[in-house]
Write a protein that holds these residues in place. Structure first.
Motif, PDB file in Angstrom:
ATOM      1  N   ALA A 297       1.005  -1.144   0.188  1.00  0.00           N
ATOM      2  CA  ALA A 297      -0.003  -0.064   0.188  1.00  0.00           C
ATOM      3  C   ALA A 297       0.869   1.226   0.131  1.00  0.00           C
ATOM      4  N   TYR A 298       0.143   2.176  -0.597  1.00  0.00           N
ATOM      5  CA  TYR A 298       1.112   3.746  -0.447  1.00  0.00           C
ATOM      6  C   TYR A 298       0.875   4.196   1.076  1.00  0.00           C
ATOM      7  N   PHE A 299       1.905   5.175   1.422  1.00  0.00           N
ATOM      8  CA  PHE A 299       1.580   5.735   2.330  1.00  0.00           C
ATOM      9  C   PHE A 299       0.573   6.829   2.213  1.00  0.00           C
ATOM     10  N   THR A 300      -0.484   7.029   3.163  1.00  0.00           N
ATOM     11  CA  THR A 300      -1.732   7.903   2.986  1.00  0.00           C
ATOM     12  C   THR A 300      -2.081   8.456   4.345  1.00  0.00           C
ATOM     13  N   ASP A 301      -2.883   9.613   4.361  1.00  0.00           N
ATOM     14  CA  ASP A 301      -3.323  10.296   5.429  1.00  0.00           C
ATOM     15  C   ASP A 301      -4.398  11.250   4.813  1.00  0.00           C
ATOM     16  N   LYS A 302      -5.705  11.594   5.641  1.00  0.00           N
ATOM     17  CA  LYS A 302      -6.505  12.448   5.176  1.00  0.00           C
ATOM     18  C   LYS A 302      -6.818  13.210   6.493  1.00  0.00           C
ATOM     19  N   SER A 303      -7.473  14.597   6.002  1.00  0.00           N
ATOM     20  CA  SER A 303      -7.887  15.521   7.160  1.00  0.00           C
ATOM     21  C   SER A 303      -9.446  14.996   7.647  1.00  0.00           C
ATOM     22  N   ASP A 304      -9.837  15.689   8.642  1.00  0.00           N
ATOM     23  CA  ASP A 304     -11.073  15.886   8.854  1.00  0.00           C
ATOM     24  C   ASP A 304     -11.871  16.630   7.947  1.00  0.00           C
ATOM     25  N   THR A 305     -13.162  16.343   7.680  1.00  0.00           N
ATOM     26  CA  THR A 305     -14.079  17.098   6.840  1.00  0.00           C
ATOM     27  C   THR A 305     -14.342  18.408   7.359  1.00  0.00           C
ATOM     28  N   MET A 306     -14.198  19.498   6.717  1.00  0.00           N
ATOM     29  CA  MET A 306     -14.702  20.919   7.086  1.00  0.00           C
ATOM     30  C   MET A 306     -15.751  21.446   6.258  1.00  0.00           C
ATOM     31  N   THR A 307     -17.010  21.581   6.809  1.00  0.00           N
ATOM     32  CA  THR A 307     -18.075  21.846   6.024  1.00  0.00           C
ATOM     33  C   THR A 307     -18.135  23.505   6.087  1.00  0.00           C
ATOM     34  N   ASN A 308     -17.971  24.109   5.047  1.00  0.00           N
ATOM     35  CA  ASN A 308     -18.211  25.420   4.927  1.00  0.00           C
ATOM     36  C   ASN A 308     -19.639  25.859   4.464  1.00  0.00           C
ATOM     37  N   VAL A 309     -20.491  26.674   5.546  1.00  0.00           N
ATOM     38  CA  VAL A 309     -21.755  27.229   5.303  1.00  0.00           C
ATOM     39  C   VAL A 309     -21.776  28.636   5.000  1.00  0.00           C
ATOM     40  N   PHE A 310     -22.363  29.109   3.773  1.00  0.00           N
ATOM     41  CA  PHE A 310     -22.505  30.431   3.479  1.00  0.00           C
ATOM     42  C   PHE A 310     -23.979  30.919   3.541  1.00  0.00           C
ATOM     43  N   THR A 311     -24.349  31.752   4.628  1.00  0.00           N
ATOM     44  CA  THR A 311     -25.487  32.189   4.814  1.00  0.00           C
ATOM     45  C   THR A 311     -25.612  33.743   4.338  1.00  0.00           C
ATOM     46  N   THR A 312     -26.863  33.802   3.476  1.00  0.00           N
ATOM     47  CA  THR A 312     -26.699  35.154   2.877  1.00  0.00           C
ATOM     48  C   THR A 312     -27.442  36.099   4.075  1.00  0.00           C
ATOM     49  N   GLY A 313     -27.224  37.492   3.853  1.00  0.00           N
ATOM     50  CA  GLY A 313     -28.049  38.430   4.917  1.00  0.00           C
ATOM     51  C   GLY A 313     -29.294  39.064   4.178  1.00  0.00           C
ATOM     52  N   LYS A 314     -29.769  39.704   4.640  1.00  0.00           N
ATOM     53  CA  LYS A 314     -31.055  40.328   4.103  1.00  0.00           C
ATOM     54  C   LYS A 314     -31.053  41.795   4.459  1.00  0.00           C
ATOM     55  N   VAL A 315     -31.877  42.895   3.538  1.00  0.00           N
ATOM     56  CA  VAL A 315     -32.137  44.155   3.974  1.00  0.00           C
ATOM     57  C   VAL A 315     -33.854  44.015   4.341  1.00  0.00           C
ATOM     58  N   ASP A 316     -34.086  44.530   5.496  1.00  0.00           N
ATOM     59  CA  ASP A 316     -35.430  44.154   5.571  1.00  0.00           C
ATOM     60  C   ASP A 316     -35.911  45.549   6.609  1.00  0.00           C
ATOM     61  N   MET A 317     -36.713  46.412   5.890  1.00  0.00           N
ATOM     62  CA  MET A 317     -37.287  47.713   6.566  1.00  0.00           C
ATOM     63  C   MET A 317     -38.811  47.837   6.409  1.00  0.00           C
ATOM     64  N   THR A 318     -39.328  48.715   7.084  1.00  0.00           N
ATOM     65  CA  THR A 318     -40.764  48.935   6.955  1.00  0.00           C
ATOM     66  C   THR A 318     -41.183  50.590   7.034  1.00  0.00           C
TER      67      THR A 318
END
Length: 236
Positions: free
Chosen positions: A26-47
């Motif tokens: 086998a080859y020498f191998t390694d892997k990192s932990d999975t990092m989930t990148n979440v993008f949440t958009t903002g909003k403009v809200d007025m009345t």
């Protein structure tokens, strides 16, 4: 088989054996932990808030029962009519460039100029009470998707302390609280009818300059695809 041939065969077998062993490693191998990148958009809200407690004012409603204005009747010179116009940036809204557009219509006597003067005077009185500062009135041609309507834009001052990055959420900005009818009006203004329409606009402050609010209202602001940036109502 000669000795030379025997030696060649032995070497060949040895190579095959080595390759077989190498293929199972086998080859020498390694892997990192999975990092989930979440993008949440903002909003403009007025009345927009348009309200009154004046006995001469009555709320009007559209066919769906939604308030769409105030009707004042029996107005006479010297009246100080209760009419409170303000805009509120709601909870969770991103910082925004905010303004109120005022348009005047359905009038001959008094003239549009005279009615706009009443509004400017009302704004000046409110500024004195609140200590807030609205920018100088800017003439604006409002693009409503089909037509161009002339009006005046009162844009909230981005230089107000702490608001360099736009108006934050949960901020109430009063435009005016009353309309004073001049005592100088006489029979020329008898039975006169005039409309004062107000509409609030907000544009995200991040990545935009305050001057772009007017451009967006006039329909000249374009996005990266070259499409016109149009205002859409967020929420209710």
């Amino acid at each position: 088989m000669t000795k030379k041939n025997i030696l060649t065969a032995a070497v060949s077998l040895s190579l095959v054996a080595c390759l077989s062993i190498g293929a199972t490693l086998a080859y020498f191998t390694d892997k990192s932990d999975t990092m989930t990148n979440v993008f949440t958009t903002g909003k403009v809200d007025m009345t927009l808030i348009d309200e009154t407690e004046d006995p001469k004012g009555q709320y009007t409603f559209d066919e769906n029962g939604v308030q769409n204005g105030i009707l004042y009747t029996g107005v006479v010179p010297g009246d100080d009519l209760d009419k409170r116009v303000s805009v509120l940036t709601r909870d969770g809204s991103s910082n925004a460039h905010v303004g109120i557009v005022v348009t005047v219509g359905n009038t001959t006597d008094p003239s549009e100029q005279e009615v706009y003067k009443l509004i400017d005077e009302a704004v000046a009185r409110q500024e004195k009470v609140d200590g807030d500062k609205w920018l100088d009135v800017q003439d604006v041609n409002v693009y409503d998707g089909e037509n161009i309507v002339p009006g005046k834009l009162y844009a909230y001052n981005p230089e107000y302390p702490g608001w360099e990055q736009g108006v934050p959420a949960n901020t109430l900005m009063r435009l005016f609280s009353d309309i004073k009818i001049p005592t100088a009006w006489d029979n020329d203004e008898a039975e006169a009818v005039f409309d004062i329409k107000v509409q609030a606009y907000a544009l995200q402050a991040e990545n935009t300059a305050p001057s772009l609010l007017k451009s967006a209202i006039e329909g000249t602001l374009k996005d990266d695809n070259g499409d016109r940036v149009e205002f859409q109502q967020y929420g209710d």
